[in-house]
Design a protein around this motif. Structure first.
Motif, mmCIF file in Angstrom:
data_model
loop_
_atom_site.group_PDB
_atom_site.id
_atom_site.type_symbol
_atom_site.label_atom_id
_atom_site.label_comp_id
_atom_site.label_asym_id
_atom_site.label_seq_id
_atom_site.Cartn_x
_atom_site.Cartn_y
_atom_site.Cartn_z
ATOM 1 N N GLY A 35 0.847 -1.170 0.000
ATOM 2 C CA GLY A 35 0.000 0.000 0.000
ATOM 3 C C GLY A 35 0.888 1.227 0.000
ATOM 4 O O GLY A 35 2.103 1.141 0.092
ATOM 5 N N SER A 36 0.296 2.368 -0.084
ATOM 6 C CA SER A 36 1.050 3.605 -0.053
ATOM 7 C C SER A 36 1.732 3.766 1.299
ATOM 8 O O SER A 36 1.161 3.475 2.334
ATOM 9 C CB SER A 36 0.106 4.783 -0.303
ATOM 10 N N ALA A 37 2.950 4.245 1.278
ATOM 11 C CA ALA A 37 3.689 4.445 2.529
ATOM 12 C C ALA A 37 3.082 5.572 3.349
ATOM 13 O O ALA A 37 3.251 5.631 4.557
ATOM 14 C CB ALA A 37 5.156 4.748 2.226
ATOM 15 N N ASP A 38 2.373 6.486 2.683
ATOM 16 C CA ASP A 38 1.814 7.635 3.384
ATOM 17 C C ASP A 38 0.429 7.374 3.953
ATOM 18 O O ASP A 38 -0.071 8.152 4.736
ATOM 19 C CB ASP A 38 1.737 8.839 2.433
ATOM 20 N N SER A 39 -0.214 6.302 3.550
ATOM 21 C CA SER A 39 -1.558 6.038 4.031
ATOM 22 C C SER A 39 -1.607 4.679 4.687
ATOM 23 O O SER A 39 -0.660 3.914 4.662
ATOM 24 C CB SER A 39 -2.546 6.080 2.851
ATOM 25 N N HIS A 40 -2.753 4.399 5.290
ATOM 26 C CA HIS A 40 -2.945 3.080 5.878
ATOM 27 C C HIS A 40 -3.074 2.065 4.753
ATOM 28 O O HIS A 40 -3.631 2.358 3.704
ATOM 29 C CB HIS A 40 -4.202 3.065 6.746
ATOM 30 N N ALA A 41 -2.550 0.884 4.970
ATOM 31 C CA ALA A 41 -2.602 -0.157 3.949
ATOM 32 C C ALA A 41 -4.023 -0.678 3.833
ATOM 33 O O ALA A 41 -4.752 -0.773 4.818
ATOM 34 C CB ALA A 41 -1.658 -1.292 4.301
ATOM 35 N N ALA A 42 -4.405 -0.998 2.630
ATOM 36 C CA ALA A 42 -5.697 -1.631 2.404
ATOM 37 C C ALA A 42 -5.636 -3.042 2.975
ATOM 38 O O ALA A 42 -4.552 -3.595 3.146
ATOM 39 C CB ALA A 42 -5.984 -1.669 0.905
ATOM 40 N N PRO A 43 -6.782 -3.616 3.294
ATOM 41 C CA PRO A 43 -6.763 -4.994 3.805
ATOM 42 C C PRO A 43 -6.010 -5.911 2.846
ATOM 43 O O PRO A 43 -6.179 -5.841 1.640
ATOM 44 C CB PRO A 43 -8.243 -5.361 3.871
ATOM 45 N N GLY A 44 -5.136 -6.742 3.403
ATOM 46 C CA GLY A 44 -4.360 -7.669 2.579
ATOM 47 C C GLY A 44 -3.115 -7.064 1.969
ATOM 48 O O GLY A 44 -2.477 -7.677 1.133
ATOM 49 N N ARG A 45 -2.778 -5.850 2.383
ATOM 50 C CA ARG A 45 -1.587 -5.183 1.836
ATOM 51 C C ARG A 45 -0.680 -4.716 2.963
ATOM 52 O O ARG A 45 -1.114 -4.393 4.047
ATOM 53 C CB ARG A 45 -1.980 -3.974 0.998
ATOM 54 N N LEU A 46 0.614 -4.660 2.668
ATOM 55 C CA LEU A 46 1.594 -4.091 3.581
ATOM 56 C C LEU A 46 1.995 -2.725 3.049
ATOM 57 O O LEU A 46 2.105 -2.536 1.842
ATOM 58 C CB LEU A 46 2.860 -4.952 3.637
ATOM 59 N N THR A 47 2.226 -1.784 3.946
ATOM 60 C CA THR A 47 2.788 -0.518 3.492
ATOM 61 C C THR A 47 4.279 -0.736 3.249
ATOM 62 O O THR A 47 4.870 -1.703 3.744
ATOM 63 C CB THR A 47 2.603 0.597 4.540
ATOM 64 N N GLU A 48 4.877 0.161 2.519
ATOM 65 C CA GLU A 48 6.315 0.064 2.282
ATOM 66 C C GLU A 48 7.066 0.128 3.613
ATOM 67 O O GLU A 48 8.038 -0.596 3.825
ATOM 68 C CB GLU A 48 6.786 1.184 1.357
ATOM 69 N N HIS A 49 6.587 0.959 4.518
ATOM 70 C CA HIS A 49 7.206 1.078 5.836
ATOM 71 C C HIS A 49 7.149 -0.249 6.591
ATOM 72 O O HIS A 49 8.148 -0.665 7.186
ATOM 73 C CB HIS A 49 6.509 2.184 6.635
ATOM 74 N N GLU A 50 5.986 -0.917 6.565
ATOM 75 C CA GLU A 50 5.851 -2.213 7.236
ATOM 76 C C GLU A 50 6.786 -3.251 6.627
ATOM 77 O O GLU A 50 7.432 -4.013 7.347
ATOM 78 C CB GLU A 50 4.404 -2.718 7.146
ATOM 79 N N ALA A 51 6.858 -3.277 5.309
ATOM 80 C CA ALA A 51 7.741 -4.233 4.632
ATOM 81 C C ALA A 51 9.194 -3.968 5.014
ATOM 82 O O ALA A 51 9.946 -4.895 5.331
ATOM 83 C CB ALA A 51 7.559 -4.135 3.120
ATOM 84 N N ARG A 52 9.583 -2.709 5.010
ATOM 85 C CA ARG A 52 10.958 -2.342 5.356
ATOM 86 C C ARG A 52 11.268 -2.737 6.801
ATOM 87 O O ARG A 52 12.338 -3.284 7.087
ATOM 88 C CB ARG A 52 11.158 -0.841 5.154
ATOM 89 N N GLN A 53 10.317 -2.510 7.727
ATOM 90 C CA GLN A 53 10.525 -2.893 9.129
ATOM 91 C C GLN A 53 10.703 -4.400 9.266
ATOM 92 O O GLN A 53 11.566 -4.863 10.003
ATOM 93 C CB GLN A 53 9.338 -2.452 9.987
ATOM 94 N N ARG A 54 9.881 -5.175 8.582
ATOM 95 C CA ARG A 54 9.980 -6.631 8.659
ATOM 96 C C ARG A 54 11.320 -7.124 8.108
ATOM 97 O O ARG A 54 11.948 -8.011 8.670
ATOM 98 C CB ARG A 54 8.815 -7.287 7.933
ATOM 99 N N LEU A 55 11.747 -6.525 7.004
ATOM 100 C CA LEU A 55 13.024 -6.914 6.412
ATOM 101 C C LEU A 55 14.192 -6.534 7.326
ATOM 102 O O LEU A 55 15.126 -7.319 7.501
ATOM 103 C CB LEU A 55 13.189 -6.284 5.032
ATOM 104 N N GLU A 56 14.132 -5.342 7.918
ATOM 105 C CA GLU A 56 15.186 -4.931 8.851
ATOM 106 C C GLU A 56 15.245 -5.875 10.045
ATOM 107 O O GLU A 56 16.334 -6.252 10.485
ATOM 108 C CB GLU A 56 14.955 -3.495 9.343
ATOM 109 N N HIS A 57 14.087 -6.268 10.574
ATOM 110 C CA HIS A 57 14.045 -7.197 11.702
ATOM 111 C C HIS A 57 14.678 -8.535 11.314
ATOM 112 O O HIS A 57 15.474 -9.098 12.068
ATOM 113 C CB HIS A 57 12.607 -7.411 12.175
#
Length: 110
Positions: A4-26
């Motif tokens: 989903g857009s990094a600036d908005s809340h992700a739609a159901p079933g989607r990750l925001t770019e920020h969430e994806a980046r956090q998971r990858l960093e972890h």
């Protein structure tokens, strides 16, 4: 794509770019800590050395996959299955954020 857009809340079933980046960093930090622990374990019997070598190789392979996932994130292809081209479900990306394939294509590759 399952981002989903990094600036908005992700739609159901989607990750925001920020969430994806956090998971990858972890995942990256976990694998680097694993490598540090393996290296600190030192050497022992041949069987133990072989096990440590296998664990080290596995952690390094995952780190390469994580780096590749960051590249896909940067070029806009993160979340797209490299087998069929469809979106990888967000649930799969939450569990394995560096995956390249949807479950169906991964099963076919094994």
């Amino acid at each position: 794509m399952t981002l989903g857009s990094a600036d908005s809340h992700a739609a159901p079933g989607r990750l925001t770019e920020h969430e994806a980046r956090q998971r990858l960093e972890h995942e990256r930090e976990s694998r680097l800590a694993q490598l540090k622990a393996i290296d600190a374990a030192g050497v022992g019997q041949q069987a133990a050395d072989d096990l440590l070598a296998a664990q080290r190789d596995s952690a390094r392979r995952v780190l390469k996959e994580i780096d590749a996932a960051f590249e896909r994130l940067a070029d806009g292809t993160y979340g797209d299955c490299q087998g069929c081209g469809r979106a990888i479900p967000a649930e799969r990306l939450e569990i394995l954020p560096y995956t390249r394939h949807c479950v169906g294509c991964r099963r076919g590759a094994v």
